[in-house]
Scaffold this motif. Structure first.
Motif, PDB file in Angstrom:
ATOM      1  N   MET A   1       0.820  -1.201   0.000  1.00 63.38           N
ATOM      2  CA  MET A   1       0.000   0.000   0.000  1.00 63.38           C
ATOM      3  C   MET A   1       0.859   1.259   0.000  1.00 63.38           C
ATOM      4  O   MET A   1       0.544   2.251  -0.666  1.00 63.38           O
ATOM      5  N   ILE A   2       1.958   1.214   0.766  1.00 65.09           N
ATOM      6  CA  ILE A   2       2.849   2.384   0.811  1.00 65.09           C
ATOM      7  C   ILE A   2       3.469   2.623  -0.559  1.00 65.09           C
ATOM      8  O   ILE A   2       3.568   3.764  -1.033  1.00 65.09           O
ATOM      9  N   ASN A   3       3.869   1.556  -1.221  1.00 61.66           N
ATOM     10  CA  ASN A   3       4.446   1.714  -2.557  1.00 61.66           C
ATOM     11  C   ASN A   3       3.424   2.270  -3.538  1.00 61.66           C
ATOM     12  O   ASN A   3       3.751   3.081  -4.423  1.00 61.66           O
ATOM     13  N   THR A   4       2.184   1.822  -3.394  1.00 60.96           N
ATOM     14  CA  THR A   4       1.140   2.338  -4.281  1.00 60.96           C
ATOM     15  C   THR A   4       0.871   3.812  -4.036  1.00 60.96           C
ATOM     16  O   THR A   4       0.711   4.605  -4.969  1.00 60.96           O
ATOM     17  N   LEU A   5       0.823   4.206  -2.756  1.00 62.47           N
ATOM     18  CA  LEU A   5       0.546   5.600  -2.429  1.00 62.47           C
ATOM     19  C   LEU A   5       1.674   6.526  -2.834  1.00 62.47           C
ATOM     20  O   LEU A   5       1.442   7.706  -3.110  1.00 62.47           O
TER      21      LEU A   5
ATOM     22  N   PRO B   1       4.401   7.686  -8.382  1.00 60.74           N
ATOM     23  CA  PRO B   1       4.026   8.918  -9.104  1.00 60.74           C
ATOM     24  C   PRO B   1       2.887   8.706 -10.084  1.00 60.74           C
ATOM     25  O   PRO B   1       2.052   9.597 -10.269  1.00 60.74           O
ATOM     26  N   THR B   2       2.825   7.527 -10.716  1.00 58.82           N
ATOM     27  CA  THR B   2       1.729   7.265 -11.656  1.00 58.82           C
ATOM     28  C   THR B   2       0.390   7.248 -10.939  1.00 58.82           C
ATOM     29  O   THR B   2      -0.606   7.824 -11.413  1.00 58.82           O
ATOM     30  N   PHE B   3       0.345   6.608  -9.761  1.00 58.52           N
ATOM     31  CA  PHE B   3      -0.890   6.569  -8.992  1.00 58.52           C
ATOM     32  C   PHE B   3      -1.281   7.960  -8.511  1.00 58.52           C
ATOM     33  O   PHE B   3      -2.461   8.340  -8.558  1.00 58.52           O
ATOM     34  N   ILE B   4      -0.308   8.741  -8.057  1.00 65.88           N
ATOM     35  CA  ILE B   4      -0.599  10.101  -7.587  1.00 65.88           C
ATOM     36  C   ILE B   4      -1.115  10.958  -8.728  1.00 65.88           C
ATOM     37  O   ILE B   4      -2.079  11.721  -8.573  1.00 65.88           O
ATOM     38  N   MET B   5      -0.504  10.816  -9.914  1.00 68.97           N
ATOM     39  CA  MET B   5      -0.959  11.595 -11.073  1.00 68.97           C
ATOM     40  C   MET B   5      -2.382  11.199 -11.473  1.00 68.97           C
ATOM     41  O   MET B   5      -3.224  12.061 -11.769  1.00 68.97           O
ATOM     42  N   ALA B   6      -2.675   9.884 -11.485  1.00 70.75           N
ATOM     43  CA  ALA B   6      -4.032   9.437 -11.817  1.00 70.75           C
ATOM     44  C   ALA B   6      -5.038   9.936 -10.783  1.00 70.75           C
ATOM     45  O   ALA B   6      -6.158  10.329 -11.134  1.00 70.75           O
ATOM     46  N   LEU B   7      -4.636   9.940  -9.510  1.00 75.21           N
ATOM     47  CA  LEU B   7      -5.534  10.427  -8.469  1.00 75.21           C
ATOM     48  C   LEU B   7      -5.824  11.909  -8.644  1.00 75.21           C
ATOM     49  O   LEU B   7      -6.977  12.357  -8.527  1.00 75.21           O
TER      50      LEU B   7
END
Length: 325
Positions: free
Chosen positions: A1-5, A8-14
């Motif tokens: 979960m920490i790696n997902t949060l 950068p790709t996940f943060i940009m999509a969010l």
């Protein structure tokens, strides 16, 4: 979960998802808004009953009888405020005034405001500590910078209620300022037709409610105070204090002078209405005059490159074709 949060790709999509949701919310929210005029008028009616009960209790106390009021049951917010003694720690002379200017006039609103100023700093600080030290944000920064970021988040939570109240006050004053000249014109018509000032306020409140619900609230409350306060001057002063606008205070002073000296109020209302209308037109002219300088930078950054591309694009393509041959 920490790696997902921390990806950068996940943060940009969010962030993109939040931006899309905010855009859709901004577009469709006005279409779904039914208006809260009925709720506002109901709240004003309840507050009028509270004024009536409070004044009756005060008169009973002055006459020597034991008048009692039925108090509301203690809620968790009120218990927390009383237990931590937040009124003495956070409330000053201007706090209640700012809340009234924002439209929050009850004691419950003050309790919620104080509770928010106490809880939000701890909440923002806990979220910042979790995001920085547990999730691992700002890992490449020194420890002092991360601690400073947590403290800054706590300060933001402490001043967040004040920011909300300030924004609410600004919107409320803008609505009242725009509708005030029209309300004065209606009030002038009512006064010249022989209607009393209480009936004039009530009639103007009913007519102006569709244009400015905050102004209708204040006029209805002023009507209630004129009926139950022992000094009518206090009702007009309260109207100016609740709105915080100089134009409203000027009208209140004119009404006080008319009540005290018996001077005709129609001429004063006519002059004040014209001044308010001129002031509104001056503000609109200022905004219109400031528009060209504000459009200069967007024109240079967004419009001119596109125009140059459309004009010079075919010529450049032809030159490139000639050199390619």
């Amino acid at each position: 979960m920490i790696n997902t949060l921390t990806d950068p790709t996940f943060i940009m999509a969010l962030l993109v998802g939040i931006a899309v949701f905010a855009t859709l919310f901004t577009i469709f929210m006005p279409l779904l808004d039914r208006g809260d005029l009925r709720a506002r008028m109901k709240a004003v009616a309840l507050e009028r009953d509270e004024i009536r009960a409070r004044e009756r209790a005060r008169l009973n106390a002055e006459s020597g009888s034991r008048g009692t009021l039925r108090h509301e049951s203690n809620t968790s917010v009120r218990q927390m405020v009383d237990r931590l003694n937040l009124r003495e720690a956070l409330v000053d002379a201007a706090t209640e005034k700012r809340l009234k200017m924002a439209g929050f006039r009850t004691q419950n609103a003050l309790n919620i405001f104080l509770a928010a100023r106490f809880v939000l700093p701890l909440l923002f600080l806990a979220l910042a500590v979790f995001y920085i030290f547990v999730v691992g944000a700002l890992e490449d920064k020194p420890m002092m910078i991360r601690i400073f970021a947590c403290i800054a988040a706590g300060y933001l939570g402490f001043y967040a209620p004040n920011i909300f109240i300030s924004n609410r006050t600004t919107k409320r004053q803008q609505s009242i300022r725009q509708a005030w000249p029209d309300a004065l014109d209606l009030m002038l018509i009512c006064v010249e037709s022989g209607i009393s000032i209480e009936a004039a306020f009530q009639r103007v409140a009913n007519e102006i409610a569709t244009q400015s619900a905050p102004l209708a609230e204040e006029l209805v409350l002023t009507t209630a105070e004129l009926s139950y306060l022992d000094e009518r001057r206090k009702a007009f002063e309260n109207l100016g204090e609740r709105t915080g606008l100089e134009a409203v205070k000027s009208v209140g002073q004119a009404l006080i002078q008319a009540e005290r000296y018996g001077t005709p109020i129609a001429q004063a209302l006519r002059v004040l209405a014209q001044e308010s209308r001129d002031l509104r037109m001056t503000e609109a002219e200022k905004k219109a005059a400031a528009l060209p300088p504000k459009l200069t930078v967007p024109m240079i950054l967004f419009f001119l490159p596109v125009i140059f591309g459309v004009i010079l694009g075919p010529a450049i393509m032809k030159v490139m074709d000639n050199y390619a041959r």
